[in-house]
Each structure stands twice: as structure tokens, then as C-alpha cells.
Design a protein around this motif. Structure first.
Motif, mmCIF file in Angstrom:
data_model
loop_
_atom_site.group_PDB
_atom_site.id
_atom_site.type_symbol
_atom_site.label_atom_id
_atom_site.label_comp_id
_atom_site.label_asym_id
_atom_site.label_seq_id
_atom_site.Cartn_x
_atom_site.Cartn_y
_atom_site.Cartn_z
ATOM 1 N N TRP A 1 0.821 -1.218 0.000
ATOM 2 C CA TRP A 1 0.000 0.000 0.000
ATOM 3 C C TRP A 1 0.852 1.264 0.000
ATOM 4 O O TRP A 1 0.643 2.166 -0.818
ATOM 5 C CB TRP A 1 -0.945 -0.020 1.202
ATOM 6 C CG TRP A 1 -1.670 1.279 1.395
ATOM 7 C CD1 TRP A 1 -1.451 2.190 2.383
ATOM 8 C CD2 TRP A 1 -2.712 1.819 0.580
ATOM 9 N NE1 TRP A 1 -2.287 3.258 2.245
ATOM 10 C CE2 TRP A 1 -3.078 3.058 1.131
ATOM 11 C CE3 TRP A 1 -3.370 1.379 -0.573
ATOM 12 C CZ2 TRP A 1 -4.059 3.862 0.588
ATOM 13 C CZ3 TRP A 1 -4.360 2.181 -1.109
ATOM 14 C CH2 TRP A 1 -4.699 3.411 -0.537
ATOM 15 N N ASP A 2 1.835 1.310 0.892
ATOM 16 C CA ASP A 2 2.611 2.547 1.019
ATOM 17 C C ASP A 2 3.353 2.889 -0.269
ATOM 18 O O ASP A 2 3.547 4.052 -0.591
ATOM 19 C CB ASP A 2 3.612 2.420 2.173
ATOM 20 C CG ASP A 2 2.887 2.417 3.506
ATOM 21 O OD1 ASP A 2 1.816 3.066 3.580
ATOM 22 O OD2 ASP A 2 3.368 1.749 4.444
ATOM 23 N N GLU A 3 3.734 1.858 -1.007
ATOM 24 C CA GLU A 3 4.505 2.119 -2.229
ATOM 25 C C GLU A 3 3.631 2.570 -3.388
ATOM 26 O O GLU A 3 4.104 3.227 -4.302
ATOM 27 C CB GLU A 3 5.269 0.855 -2.642
ATOM 28 C CG GLU A 3 6.493 0.604 -1.781
ATOM 29 C CD GLU A 3 6.841 -0.864 -1.734
ATOM 30 O OE1 GLU A 3 7.475 -1.348 -2.682
ATOM 31 O OE2 GLU A 3 6.472 -1.535 -0.747
ATOM 32 N N VAL A 4 2.367 2.187 -3.364
ATOM 33 C CA VAL A 4 1.549 2.466 -4.550
ATOM 34 C C VAL A 4 0.381 3.410 -4.294
ATOM 35 O O VAL A 4 -0.341 3.752 -5.226
ATOM 36 C CB VAL A 4 0.992 1.157 -5.176
ATOM 37 C CG1 VAL A 4 2.122 0.245 -5.571
ATOM 38 C CG2 VAL A 4 0.037 0.461 -4.225
ATOM 39 N N LYS A 5 0.205 3.846 -3.042
ATOM 40 C CA LYS A 5 -1.022 4.597 -2.746
ATOM 41 C C LYS A 5 -1.138 5.877 -3.566
ATOM 42 O O LYS A 5 -2.247 6.350 -3.823
ATOM 43 C CB LYS A 5 -1.135 4.892 -1.256
ATOM 44 C CG LYS A 5 -0.013 5.731 -0.662
ATOM 45 C CD LYS A 5 -0.376 6.120 0.761
ATOM 46 C CE LYS A 5 0.667 7.010 1.377
ATOM 47 N NZ LYS A 5 1.607 6.264 2.231
#
Ligand code: ATP
Ligand code: MG
Lengths: 266, 434
Positions: A149-153
Motif C-alpha cells: 500500500w505505502d509504495e503504490v497509494k
């Protein structure tokens, strides 16, 4: 390690049989890839399949969600039951089965669509989201569980194929959990991941175990020992040994298991 | 480095191996050079041939892209042209009178001379004048400026195709006619503008009036019908065969026959169309609709084969991914496989259509080589197509049709190149890496 052992005990006490396979044989044309395998896979448990390359781990795994149906020359004999229901019964729709038994493949295979659409695809076709907000929430939750999540949010609408190999694999895991399967089959899910992402996926597997039954094929003994409670060792199409992970790794019954684990065959 | 030089003495065996590699390396390099040279030679030869083809077409066809015209001051004589008799009237005489004004010394008392004089103008000139007067009858009694094509021999003279040095009896224009033309030229009424008639006129008996409009519209309708039929049917058949049909003797048989169908000479399809569409179904002859049906028969195998190849090229991992999530077979095919295969399908389709555009034989058989002087109003109207128009013109004896044939071929080639360029563009644009 102590912690792990206690979990195993706990698991066995509570869990029921999720998948029961009896006398499974698989043929690719004339060639027999699986010779009479019987195994019981427990609910809320991580089961590891280990064994040398070509021994039939992937083949057997693909029997569990009837992915082998898509290979023309492949023939499956025997009896496999999910919650007591024969999954090869003609009345069972493989589509329905695969919604219950999700799969993550060895090679990351995101759709050439946006990251969002990749994850939303399953919920959409199965009608799991009632509204756009609902779907957004499912996508976010799944991406969080896939540890990506953190990489693509900030770029949910960029193509999933533009991610790195490891990110793609975690996206595929997110996509698989988005449909809330009861069983998750993972075929060497970490072979394209770096140690950090691997650790994240392993953490995820551990978390998934609380609700699902997870079957993971792995070539890494350490990984099998870390994440699984049950281990099955395959060799040349046979299920040589199946038991508690701790027991298999510390005190295997079969000499072939022992030599594989200690690195003498493989 | 030191190791390498010391090597052979210490371990002779290794040294021999290295020598053998080096020896074989020169041989292998020579082979590679030879292959490269042959390949380059082949490409060079192909380019040379292409260059010769285009150069010869351009050199014989460029003349057709201009048209010699003459500008006349025409007094629309109320004696000759009466409003109540329109559209009939002595338009030819009026034109001839204005020519006589330009060439006052020509004695027009004799009929033969009058005819020769009028022969400077294209036969279409009187119709141009008629159309203008009919559109606006108030022009009667006025003097209007009219620019009309000259007839083919004078056009050829102006373009230098008629050699003034050939003996008079072997020439299409007599000495005095050439003299008339030179006088007109000296007066500055002769011009050679871009020949828009090549695109905007339909076919004509007179080369200076003949254009491709009918053929272009005929080809458009034929291709449209061809596409509308072969694209959906071809893709449908390919999807069924590739994704859904069981693999057995019957599907093998069908597959073999589709491949055979793609290799059937086009003239056979023409005969089939003649017998079935025109003979049994009673569809009109020479109609682009029938042409399109016939071309669709030929294009369909091409589209089926291209579509199947494109479907096959979609990586299995995408199918597995979708199936693994629980997509049904048709969701996998229509939601994932088909969109990914679309660029390949479109490329194949465009190439198939380009082939259809150039196809001549079947259209000849269904009568699309008729002489039709008006553009078709719809797919059921008689029409020609580009290749059959070329065929007709190539068969005509007049000099003007020679350059027009080449020009028409250039137009056809232009369309083909454009279509193939679109196909390449699509392929590159949608090319993906998985
Ligand atoms: N599609 C196929 N067609 C024919 N034979 C196959 C096919 N897939 C697998 N096999 C054969 O079945 C046997 C088992 O293959 P499988 O992929 O299950 O091995 P695996 O244990 O997963 O190996 P690895 O660890 O290398 O992934 C192999 O001998 C393989 O050659
Ligand atoms: Mg495998």
C-alpha cells in the motif's frame, strides 16, 4: 521458535480438515506427474509443500483449485474434497471453486491494467462491493495486506505492469486476497522478492492463517520452517512424508526427507 | 596476459584448444560476413525493384496529375441558347464562336475546319457551359469566362508527348492544328493547372475528362461491406476455434480448411460469387455490395488466421491470473485476452483489407469493370473499383489513358501504403512488454 511451536499446538487442537485429497493421480498425457497422493490440509493452518524441482508440487497445488483443467493434456484421478464436497464433481463450477480457493503464481502476472483495477477485478466480477466507496476500501485493505500500500497509494491508476518484479508479486497477492478466499494457494510466491518484501509476505501469511487455510510451495527450508505449521515433502510425484513442520525438520521419518532437508538430494 | 603467452608451453592441450577456437573463429566470422552480405544484397535488390516500379509509374503517370486547360471569353448568344429550351441549346456553336474570335484568321466557312477547330476543346466543355447556364439562366446574353480542358491530343502536345518532328501523316495533329495551338498559347489562354478532375470526375470516354471518383466510391463501399462482414465473422470464428472449440478431428479439419481457403486463388471466389450471389440470390451485377461480399470471403480467412495468432500470442500467465481469481472462460476471453490481442487483430485486418483493396480478378468476374460515367449513389449502384478502373484504362488506346493508368496505380499504391502505415503504427503503439 518457541512461540511458533506453541502456535502449532494451538492450531492442531482447534482446526478442522479443510481439504481432503485421497488417491490423487495426475497425468500429463502418458506421463504420470503425481502418483497416488493422499493428504489432509487443515483449516487456519499454513501448509508448506517442499521437494526437489520437478517432483510435482505445483501440479498437486493446481489440482486444488482445478487450474489443471486449463491444460488440455492434463488428467486428474482421485478424490479431492473441500469442506467435504468433491471439487471434481461435475456439478461444481470451477469458477465458483476458484473464488473460494485463490492462487498466487510463481511468476508475477499482474493484468496490464491499473494497480487499482488489478485489485478491484476479483471483487468486481464476484459482485463483492456494493458501492464505489466499498470497492475503494477493499482495494486499500487488500493492498495493505499485500504489504504494498505505502509504495503504490499515490499511483493507484498507473499500470500494474510498471512495478518492479517484487512489487508486482505483492500486487498479485493483494489481488488474490481481495476476493476473500477461504484457501490461498501460493506457488513459490517469494522467489522474485527481496528479503524485506519476503519478510513482509511471510508476516502476511501468518496473519492470513487466522482466517484462512494457506498452502505454500517453497524451495526455501527456512521459509517453510518459519511460516508453516504443517509440511509435506514430495519426491518424484510421491508424497513421501507429511506432518508437523517441527517434526519434519527436526526428526523426519523417511530417509529421503532427511537427505533432502540436509541438502543431499535436490 | 603473461599467463596467456606462457600457457601453451606449460599445458599444450589447452593451447591447442585455444588455437582450434581461433581457427574456427575466422571461419565462423567469414560465414557470418557472407550471410550478412547476402542479406544486404537481397534487401538492396528488393529496394532497386521497388524504386524501378515507382519511378516508372511516376515518370509515366505524373503527366496525368496536371491537365491542359484553355480559358475562353464566351458570349452566351441568346440566338443559340434560349431559356425556354434549356438544357438544350447550341452550346458547342457558342464555344466554337469564341474560339474563332481567338483565331480570327481561320476560315470557318468550311465544315471540316469548324469541326477541327471545335476539336481543340474537350467534349466535356459544352457540358461545363451547359451546367453553368442551367444553374443560372440570367447568364444568357452575357459574356462569361470559362476555363475548360482541351482535348487529349492537344493536352499531349502541350505536355510534349506528341513529337513535332514526326512526319505529319504519322501524327495525331496536323501542322496547321499545331500552329493554332501555338497561337493560342502565345495569347496566354492556355494553362496547365493541377488535375483535380482525376479525383472529382467519374469515368469518361474522353481521357481528359476521365477521373477516379466512381472507382474511389465503389472501392469505398466494397471495402466497407467487406469489413462489416469479415471483421465480426472472422473474429468470432477465430475466438471460437482458438478458445472454445474442443481439439478433435473436426476442429483440425476446419483449421486445415481455413488455411486452405486463404490460399485459394481469388478468381475462384469471383466465380463463386457470380454463381451464388448474382445467380442464386439475384443480387445486382457490378454492385460494390456484391464486390464487398466477394472480398469478404477472401479476407475472412486472413482475419481468422491473424486473430488466432494474436490470441495465441497473449501470454498464458494473463489467462491463469484471471482464471485463478475466478473469472469465467468468457470473462477471461473478452475481458483480458481479446483486448490484448486487439492490436494484432487490427493489424491483420488492415493488411487483409489492403489486399482486398488491390484485388482485381473477382471484381472483374462480377462485372465491376463496366463502363460507368457517374459515381455510384450507394452500395447497390453499379460502379467500378480502383483496380478494375486501372484495368479498364490500361485497356484503352488513347494516349491520355496511359498516363492516367499510371496515375491511378499511384493513387491505389498511396492508399495501400497508408493502410499499411496505419497497421504498423497500431502495432507499435500497442506493443506491450509483459
Ligand atoms: N503443462 C505440462 N505439460 C507436461 N508436463 C508437465 C506440465 N507441467 C508440469 N509437467 C511435468 O510434471 C512434473 C511435475 O512438474 P511440477 O511443475 O509440478 O514440478 P514442481 O515440483 O512444481 O517443480 P519446481 O519446483 O521446479 O516448480 C514435471 O516432470 C514436469 O515436467
Ligand atoms: Mg513449480
Amino acid at each position: 521458535m518457541m512461540n511458533d511451536m506453541s502456535k502449532i499446538e494451538q492450531g492442531i487442537a482447534v482446526d478442522a480438515v479443510k481439504i481432503q485429497a485421497r488417491g490423487v493421480q495426475v497425468f500429463y498425457g502418458e506421463k504420470q506427474a503425481i502418483k497416488d497422493v493422499s493428504v489432509e490440509i487443515l483449516d487456519k493452518t499454513v501448509t508448506a509443500f517442499i521437494g526437489p524441482s520437478g517432483c510435482g508440487k505445483s501440479t498437486f497445488l493446481r489440482c486444488l483449485n482445478r487450474m489443471n483443467d486449463t491444460i488440455d493434456i492434463c488428467r486428474v484421478n482421485g478424490d479431492i474434497r473441500l469442506d467435504g464436497e468433491d471439487i471434481y464433481d461435475p456439478a461444481i463450477d470451477p469458477v465458483q471453486l476458484r473464488a473460494k480457493v485463490g492462487m498466487v503464481f510463481q511468476k508475477p502476472n499482474p493484468f496490464p491494467k491499473s494497480i487499482y483495477d488489478n485489485v478491484a477485478y476479483g471483487p468486481r466480477i464476484h459482485g463483492l462491493a456494493r458501492s464505489k466507496a466499498d470497492l475503494d476500501e477493499i482495494v486499500e485493505r487488500s493492498l495493505r495486506r499485500g504489504a504494498i500500500w505505502d509504495e503504490v497509494k499515490d499511483r493507484l491508476h498507473e499500470p500494474g505492469t510498471g512495478l518492479s518484479g517484487g512489487q508486482q508479486q505483492r500486487l498479485c497477492i493483494a489481488r488474490a486476497v481481495a476476493t476473500e478466499p477461504e484457501v490461498l494457494l501460493m506457488d513459490e510466491p517469494c522467489s522474485a522478492l527481496d528479503p524485506i518484501a519476503t519478510a513482509q509476505v511471510e508476516e502476511l501469511i501468518d496473519e492470513l492463517r487466522l482466517n484462512y487455510s494457506v498452502v505454500i510451495v517453497t524451495h526455501s527450508m527456512q521459509q517453510a520452517a518459519r511460516v508453516s505449521q504443517k509440511t509435506a515433502f514430495f519426491h518424484l510425484g510421491n508424497l513421501v512424508e507429511y506432518g508437523d513442520t517441527g517434526q519434519i525438520f527436526t526428526n523426519p521419518e523417511d530417509p529421503r526427507t532427511e537427505s533432502y532437508i540436509t541438502g543431499r538430494i535436490g | 596476459m603473461a599467463d596467456l603467452t606462457a600457457g601453451p608451453e606449460k599445458t599444450p592441450k589447452q593451447g591447442n584448444a585455444a588455437d582450434a577456437v581461433r581457427a574456427s573463429l575466422t571461419r565462423r566470422n567469414r560465414k557470418q560476413k557472407l550471410l550478412q552480405g547476402l542479406g544486404l544484397g537481397a534487401i538492396g535488390f528488393a529496394f532497386l525493384m521497388l524504386f524501378i516500379l515507382v519511378a516508372s509509374l511516376v515518370s509515366s503517370g505524373y503527366q496525368a496529375f496536371t491537365q491542359t486547360k484553355i480559358t475562353l471569353e464566351v458570349y452566351v448568344d441568346p440566338e443559340e441558347i434560349k431559356p425556354e429550351k434549356l438544357p438544350r441549346g447550341g452550346f458547342k456553336d457558342v464555344l466554337q464562336a469564341s474560339l474563332s474570335e481567338l483565331l480570327p484568321e481561320v476560315d470557318t466557312s468550311d465544315r471540316a475546319t469548324r469541326k477541327a477547330l471545335a476539336g481543340i476543346l474537350s467534349n466535356g466543355a459544352q457540358f461545363d457551359l451547359r451546367d453553368r447556364v442551367v444553374a443560372d439562366p440570367s447568364l444568357i446574353g452575357q459574356t462569361i469566362t470559362l476555363t475548360v480542358p482541351v482535348s487529349d491530343p492537344y493536352d499531349q502536345l502541350n505536355k510534349g508527348t506528341i513529337d513535332r518532328d514526326t512526319p505529319e501523316q504519322n501524327r495525331r495533329l496536323k501542322d496547321h492544328e499545331i500552329a493554332w495551338f501555338d497561337q493560342l498559347k502565345a495569347k496566354g489562354v492556355i494553362s496547365k493547372p493541377l488535375n483535380t478532375g482525376l479525383i472529382t470526375n467519374a469515368d469518361s470516354r474522353f481521357p481528359e475528362l476521365a477521373g477516379l471518383k466512381g472507382a474511389l466510391i465503389g472501392s469505398f463501399w466494397a471495402l466497407f461491406v467487406c469489413f462489416a462482414i469479415s471483421f465480426p465473422l472472422g473474429i468470432g470464428a477465430a475466438i471460437y476455434l482458438e478458445e472454445f472449440a474442443p481439439r478433435n478431428k473436426i476442429s483440425d479439419f476446419i483449421e486445415v480448411n481455413i488455411n486452405n481457403l486463404a490460399a485459394v486463388p481469388s478468381v475462384v471466389f469471383g466465380l463463386l460469387a457470380l454463381a451464388v450471389f448474382i445467380g442464386w440470390f439475384g443480387l445486382p451485377r457490378s454492385a460494390p455490395f456484391v464486390g464487398g461480399l466477394t472480398l469478404a470471403l477472401m479476407t475472412m480467412p486472413t482475419i481468422i488466421i491473424a486473430t488466432r495468432a494474436a490470441l495465441k500470442a497473449v501470454p498464458p500467465s494473463i489467462r491463469e491470473a484471471a482464471l485463478g481469481i475466478g473469472a469465467s472462460k468468457h470473462q477471461v476471453v473478452f475481458g483480458h485476452v481479446l483486448p490484448l490481442a486487439m492490436p494484432g487483430i487490427l493489424t491483420g485486418t488492415i493488411i487483409g483489407l489492403a489486399q482486398a483493396l488491390g484485388e482485381t480478378a473477382p471484381l472483374l468476374l462480377i462485372g465491376m469493370n463496366a463502363f460507368i460515367t457517374s459515381a455510384p449513389d450507394g452500395p447497390f449502384d453499379s460502379a467500378t473499383a480502383l483496380p478494375t478502373q486501372i484495368f479498364i484504362w490500361a485497356d484503352s488506346p488513347e494516349r491520355g489513358f496511359v498516363s492516367r493508368t499510371s496515375a491511378a496505380i499511384l493513387v491505389l499504391l498511396g492508399f495501400l501504403v497508408t493502410m499499411n502505415a496505419i497497421a504498423i503504427y497500431l502495432r507499435n503503439k500497442f506493443e506491450r512488454s509483459w
